[in-house]
Design a protein around this motif. Structure first.
Motif, PDB file in Angstrom:
ATOM      1  N   SER A  11      47.217  38.355  32.760  1.00  0.00           N
ATOM      2  CA  SER A  11      47.717  39.840  33.936  1.00  0.00           C
ATOM      3  C   SER A  11      47.558  38.426  35.557  1.00  0.00           C
ATOM      4  O   SER A  11      47.374  38.417  35.960  1.00  0.00           O
ATOM      5  CB  SER A  11      46.747  40.571  34.675  1.00  0.00           C
ATOM      6  N   ARG A  14      45.298  38.940  39.681  1.00  0.00           N
ATOM      7  CA  ARG A  14      43.711  39.690  40.714  1.00  0.00           C
ATOM      8  C   ARG A  14      42.964  37.826  40.590  1.00  0.00           C
ATOM      9  O   ARG A  14      42.547  37.002  39.796  1.00  0.00           O
ATOM     10  CB  ARG A  14      43.139  40.450  39.806  1.00  0.00           C
ATOM     11  N   TRP A  16      38.462  38.116  41.499  1.00  0.00           N
ATOM     12  CA  TRP A  16      36.418  38.718  41.211  1.00  0.00           C
ATOM     13  C   TRP A  16      35.768  37.780  42.132  1.00  0.00           C
ATOM     14  O   TRP A  16      36.177  37.224  41.786  1.00  0.00           O
ATOM     15  CB  TRP A  16      36.717  39.227  40.127  1.00  0.00           C
ATOM     16  N   ASN A  49      35.029  48.773  39.687  1.00  0.00           N
ATOM     17  CA  ASN A  49      36.336  47.856  39.065  1.00  0.00           C
ATOM     18  C   ASN A  49      36.277  47.462  37.618  1.00  0.00           C
ATOM     19  O   ASN A  49      37.094  46.450  37.217  1.00  0.00           O
ATOM     20  CB  ASN A  49      36.164  46.743  40.079  1.00  0.00           C
ATOM     21  N   ARG A  52      39.886  47.504  35.936  1.00  0.00           N
ATOM     22  CA  ARG A  52      40.381  45.935  36.637  1.00  0.00           C
ATOM     23  C   ARG A  52      41.080  44.924  36.434  1.00  0.00           C
ATOM     24  O   ARG A  52      41.526  44.264  36.589  1.00  0.00           O
ATOM     25  CB  ARG A  52      41.030  46.120  38.411  1.00  0.00           C
ATOM     26  N   ASP A  57      43.378  36.558  34.941  1.00  0.00           N
ATOM     27  CA  ASP A  57      42.083  36.666  36.677  1.00  0.00           C
ATOM     28  C   ASP A  57      41.530  35.283  37.111  1.00  0.00           C
ATOM     29  O   ASP A  57      40.112  35.122  36.207  1.00  0.00           O
ATOM     30  CB  ASP A  57      41.532  37.718  36.716  1.00  0.00           C
ATOM     31  N   ALA A 164      36.734  42.827  44.789  1.00  0.00           N
ATOM     32  CA  ALA A 164      38.551  41.801  44.379  1.00  0.00           C
ATOM     33  C   ALA A 164      38.259  40.874  45.283  1.00  0.00           C
ATOM     34  O   ALA A 164      37.315  41.052  47.036  1.00  0.00           O
ATOM     35  CB  ALA A 164      39.006  43.044  45.171  1.00  0.00           C
ATOM     36  N   ASP A 166      40.925  37.508  47.436  1.00  0.00           N
ATOM     37  CA  ASP A 166      41.911  37.524  47.888  1.00  0.00           C
ATOM     38  C   ASP A 166      42.324  35.816  47.334  1.00  0.00           C
ATOM     39  O   ASP A 166      41.559  34.499  47.303  1.00  0.00           O
ATOM     40  CB  ASP A 166      41.981  36.845  49.008  1.00  0.00           C
ATOM     41  N   ARG A 167      43.056  36.082  45.534  1.00  0.00           N
ATOM     42  CA  ARG A 167      43.442  35.105  44.888  1.00  0.00           C
ATOM     43  C   ARG A 167      43.702  33.867  45.645  1.00  0.00           C
ATOM     44  O   ARG A 167      42.940  33.121  45.330  1.00  0.00           O
ATOM     45  CB  ARG A 167      44.487  35.648  44.055  1.00  0.00           C
TER      46      ARG A 167
END
Length: 326
Positions: A11, A14, A16, A49, A52, A57, A164, A166-167
């Motif tokens: 995916s 995202r 984390w 979360n 998600r 990720d 979460a 900010d990647r």
């Protein structure tokens, strides 16, 4: 009822932060989780979360003070229809309490103020998860502190186990601190999936000492990141804290008199075969000119920021003493 399974769906997108096990995760009436910091992270469907998080990720593993490491989720084990014990306050049935270490009764409920020795125990159905990232794990060793992590977070809450991030900003932040993640390629093929049985027996724990984590090294990592001052970004395992003045002579640790150096460069530095001029340029002894890997370092500018805290008087002292013997 379905059985356990592993997802390998990618995916990319995202990011984390995962809060490791210990007192920080003993909340909402649970007894904590079992984590193997540099390999995997466990959680369940009561954690915010949880739906998600996905393979591909980016994750930063943290404790209550700093970032411990970073990696990409390679596989995600999912085990449905599990049972979990959860503790509640016997008066108001809140889960908002913790065990006290110096007072009796053992527990005190924050919402209602009731003190008690034994909580009310209930069993709830959950799905358990284990995110694996060990093959891409890179230690951060505190070069991102709590405040810096908060700046990279998309959540203002300090209570979330899975927050979460900010990647793109996280990737930039770890790169600027000298950390080089492996290229994120294809996820683990089905023939190489990890066993679904959760590991038993002995395990590494978060209480284990981290490599070279004395206060002097920690101060240098916090200041310069995981970057050898002579050769550039390097794995944490080979970076050492070097003294410009021998510790045996001064018996003190001052960040202004220290540099992070790769282990072999540190040995040359301490042996008087490599030094740094007051202009922060590397100089290599003539006896090393026959070694290409080291002769190319001669004349190279030091990898330190413009606002470095180095004591240039001490740098000049080391340079003069060292080159006088060449």
């Amino acid at each position: 009822m379905g059985g356990a399974y592993t997802t390998v769906r990618a995916s990319y997108g995202r990011a984390w932060s995962f809060l490791i096990a210990g007192k920080e995760r003993e909340f909402q009436g649970n007894a904590g989780y079992e984590d193997v910091v540099e390999e995997s992270y466990s959680y369940d469907s009561t954690v915010g979360n949880y739906r998600r998080v996905a393979v591909g990720d980016l994750v930063v593993v943290r404790d209550s003070r700093e970032a411990l490491g970073v990696g990409f989720i390679e596989t995600l084990d999912i085990v449905p229809h599990q049972q979990k014990l959860r503790n509640r306050c016997p008066e108001c049935e809140s889960t908002g309490f913790k065990e006290r270490t110096t007072e009796l009764p053992r527990y005190r409920c924050s919402p209602c103020g009731t003190a008690f020795d034994s909580p009310k125990v209930e069993t709830i159905p959950v799905t358990t998860y284990r995110a694996h990232y060990g093959r891409t794990w890179q230690p951060l060793e505190g070069c991102l502190n709590k405040r810096q992590l908060a700046d990279l977070s998309l959540s203002r809450s300090d209570q979330q186990s899975i927050k979460a991030m900010d990647r793109e900003r996280v990737l930039h932040a770890v790169a600027s601190r000298g950390v080089r993640l492996p290229r994120q390629g294809c996820v683990v093929p089905a023939t190489q999936r990890r066993p679904l049985e959760l590991p038993g027996g002995r395990r590494r724990t978060t209480a284990a000492a981290r490599r070279g984590q004395d206060n002097f090294r920690k101060a240098l990592v916090a200041q310069y990141g995981l970057i050898c001052a002579v050769t550039g970004p390097a794995p944490a395992e080979v970076l050492e804290a070097a003294h410009l003045r021998p510790f045996a002579t001064t018996e003190r640790h001052r960040a202004e008199e220290g540099l992070l150096l790769r282990a072999d460069v540190h040995r040359l530095f301490d042996s008087g075969l490599l030094t740094i001029s007051p202009e922060l340029v590397v100089h290599v002894a003539p006896t090393l000119r026959g070694y290409g890997a080291y002769s190319v370092l001669d004349g190279r500018s030091l990898y330190v920021p413009r606002d470095h805290a180095l004591d240039l008087n001490v740098v000049e002292e080391h340079y003069a003493t060292t080159t006088a013997a060449w």
